[in-house]
Design a protein around this motif. Structure first.
Motif, PDB file in Angstrom:
ATOM      1  N   UNK A 167       0.851  -1.207   0.000  1.00 42.59           N
ATOM      2  CA  UNK A 167       0.000   0.000   0.000  1.00 42.59           C
ATOM      3  C   UNK A 167       0.877   1.244   0.000  1.00 42.59           C
ATOM      4  N   UNK A 168       1.957   1.223   0.781  1.00 46.69           N
ATOM      5  CA  UNK A 168       2.882   2.367   0.835  1.00 46.69           C
ATOM      6  C   UNK A 168       3.534   2.596  -0.523  1.00 46.69           C
ATOM      7  N   UNK A 169       3.928   1.511  -1.200  1.00 46.75           N
ATOM      8  CA  UNK A 169       4.548   1.641  -2.527  1.00 46.75           C
ATOM      9  C   UNK A 169       3.575   2.240  -3.536  1.00 46.75           C
ATOM     10  N   UNK A 170       2.336   1.819  -3.467  1.00 47.44           N
ATOM     11  CA  UNK A 170       1.333   2.371  -4.378  1.00 47.44           C
ATOM     12  C   UNK A 170       1.111   3.857  -4.122  1.00 47.44           C
ATOM     13  N   UNK A 171       1.119   4.231  -2.847  1.00 49.26           N
ATOM     14  CA  UNK A 171       0.932   5.646  -2.513  1.00 49.26           C
ATOM     15  C   UNK A 171       2.162   6.461  -2.871  1.00 49.26           C
ATOM     16  N   UNK A 172       3.327   5.820  -2.825  1.00 45.68           N
ATOM     17  CA  UNK A 172       4.566   6.508  -3.155  1.00 45.68           C
ATOM     18  C   UNK A 172       4.547   7.019  -4.598  1.00 45.68           C
ATOM     19  N   UNK A 173       3.862   6.306  -5.462  1.00 42.18           N
ATOM     20  CA  UNK A 173       3.761   6.718  -6.866  1.00 42.18           C
ATOM     21  C   UNK A 173       2.992   8.029  -7.029  1.00 42.18           C
ATOM     22  N   UNK A 174       2.131   8.320  -6.032  1.00 43.61           N
ATOM     23  CA  UNK A 174       1.251   9.484  -6.166  1.00 43.61           C
ATOM     24  C   UNK A 174       1.699  10.683  -5.336  1.00 43.61           C
ATOM     25  N   UNK A 175       2.690  10.483  -4.456  1.00 37.32           N
ATOM     26  CA  UNK A 175       3.130  11.580  -3.594  1.00 37.32           C
ATOM     27  C   UNK A 175       3.944  12.579  -4.406  1.00 37.32           C
TER      28      UNK A 175
END
Length: 313
Positions: free
Chosen positions: A190-198
Motif C-alpha cells: 500500500x505504501x509503494x502504491x501511494x509513493x507513486x502518487x506523492x
C-alpha cells in the motif's frame, strides 16, 4: 545512537557533523537524541518516535518541510532460545537537504549502505536512495522466506520419525513468522502504491526501472509468503494426523496386550475362589499348579496369534 554518512567522490564516509546531502541514521535513539534531532532539523518529535513503536502502521505522511515514510522491515529475533523472524517499523524522513532513517534496532537492510556494498548509491540522490532501501527491504524478505522454506523441509523430514513437542513449537514459530511477513508485506505494498502518487518526492525517469523492480520484488515476496503459508498449514494438518495415528497405534497395542493378559487373569481368578478342592480341576495333582500355568500361557498364546493375524499389534 546517531550516525552521519555522506557520499564523497563516489564512496560512503562517516562524518561527525551533518550537512546538505547527508544521511542521518538513528538506531534505537535515546529521548535526548530525539529531542536534539527534532530541534536541530525542525522535525516533529512524534514522527521521530513513530518508528520506535513496534505496533506502528506503515504509511506516508507529508508535512510542510519533510515527508515521512513508514515501512515494516524483517528482523531476526530470539524466541524459545532459537532465532526466528519478526518485523519492526523503519522510518524514512526526507527533508529538503537531508534524509533520515529511524529504527528500533540496527538492521541488515541499512548495513549494506553503511558498508558501501550497494552500487550506484549516493546519499544526496534522495529519491533513488529511498527506492534502494525499499528494494533492499523486499530482497531481505525474500531471503528470510527462503530460510523459512529450508527450515520447513527439515521439519518435513522430522515428520517421518516420531514427532515431539519441540517440532510442534517450531512449526508454530514458523507460522508466526509467516503471519508477520504476510501482514507487513501487504501494508508495504500500500505504501509503494501511494509513493507513486506523492508529489513531495520527486520522480526521475532514470529511477522508473528501479521503482518497478521494487514493486515486483515486493509482490514476489507476498506470493512466496502465501505459498509457504499454505505449505506450512498443510504440514500442520499432516503433523496432527501423524500424531493422532501414532496415538491410535499405541492405544491399539495396549488394548491388545490387555486382552492377552486378561486370559491368565481370568484363570487365576477362578482358582483363587474359596471352593471345595474336589471341584477344582488339577487340585489334587502334584503338578496341578504347573499345568494351570501352562494352560493359561497356551490360551494367551492362541489369543496373541489371533490378534497378530488381524494386525492388532
Amino acid at each position: 545512537m546517531i550516525k552521519i554518512f555522506r557520499t564523497i567522490d563516489g564512496h560512503i564516509h562517516q562524518l561527525n557533523e551533518a550537512s546538505e546531502g547527508c544521511w542521518v541514521v538513528l538506531a534505537n535513539p535515546t529521548a535526548t537524541e530525539i529531542l536534539e534531532t527534532a530541534n536541530k532539523y525542525h522535525i516533529d518529535q512524534d514522527d521521530l518516535r513513530a518508528p520506535l513503536d513496534e505496533e506502528e502502521r506503515s504509511r506516508i505522511e507529508v508535512e510542510d518541510n519533510y515527508t515521512l515514510i513508514l515501512v515494516d522491515i524483517p528482523v531476526i529475533e530470539e524466541r524459545n532460545e532459537k532465532d526466528w523472524f519478526g518485523t519492526v517499523p523503519l522510518g524514512i524522513i526526507i527533508s529538503e537537504d537531508m534524509i533520515f532513517t529511524v529504527c528500533l534496532e540496527e538492521t541488515p537492510v541499512l548495513d549494506a549502505f553503511m558498508d558501501g556494498r550497494v552500487r550506484n548509491f549516493f546519499t544526496y540522490k534522495k529519491t533513488r536512495f529511498i527506492l534502494q532501501i525499499l528494494y533492499r527491504n523486499a530482497s531481505m524478505y525474500l531471503h528470510y522466506l527462503r530460510i523459512l522454506d529450508k527450515k520447513s523441509e527439515v521439519m518435513e523430514q522430522k515428520l517421518h520419525g516420531s514427532p515431539k513437542n519441540q517440532e510442534i513449537i517450531e512449526l508454530l514459530e514458523m507460522q508466526k513468522s509467516l503471519v508477520y511477513f504476510t501482514t507487513s508485506l501487504r501494508v508495504n505494498e500500500v505504501v509503494l502504491e501511494k509513493l507513486l502518487k506523492v508529489e513531495s518526492i520527486k520522480k526521475y525517469p532514470e529511477d522508473t526501472d528501479l521503482l518497478e523492480d521494487v514493486i515486483t520484488e515486493n509482490k514476489q515476496a507476498i506470493e512466496m509468503a502465501h505459498v509457504y503459508t499454505g505449505i506450512l498449514n498443510s504440514m500442520m494438518d499432516t503433523f496432527s494426523s501423524v500424531i493422532s495415528n501414532n496415538v491410535n497405534g499405541v492405544m491399539k497395542f495396549l488394548t491388545t496386550i490387555t486382552i492377552v493378559m486378561a486370559i491368565p487373569t481370568m484363570v487365576f481368578s477362578a482358582y483363587g475362589m474359596n471352593l471345595n478342592l474336589s471341584g477344582i480341576p488339577f487340585s489334587v495333582s502334584h503338578d496341578g499348579f504347573l499345568i494351570v500355568i501352562l494352560i493359561s500361557l497356551a490360551l494367551s498364546l492362541v489369543v496373541a496369534l489371533i490378534c497378530s493375524k488381524k494386525d492388532l499389534f
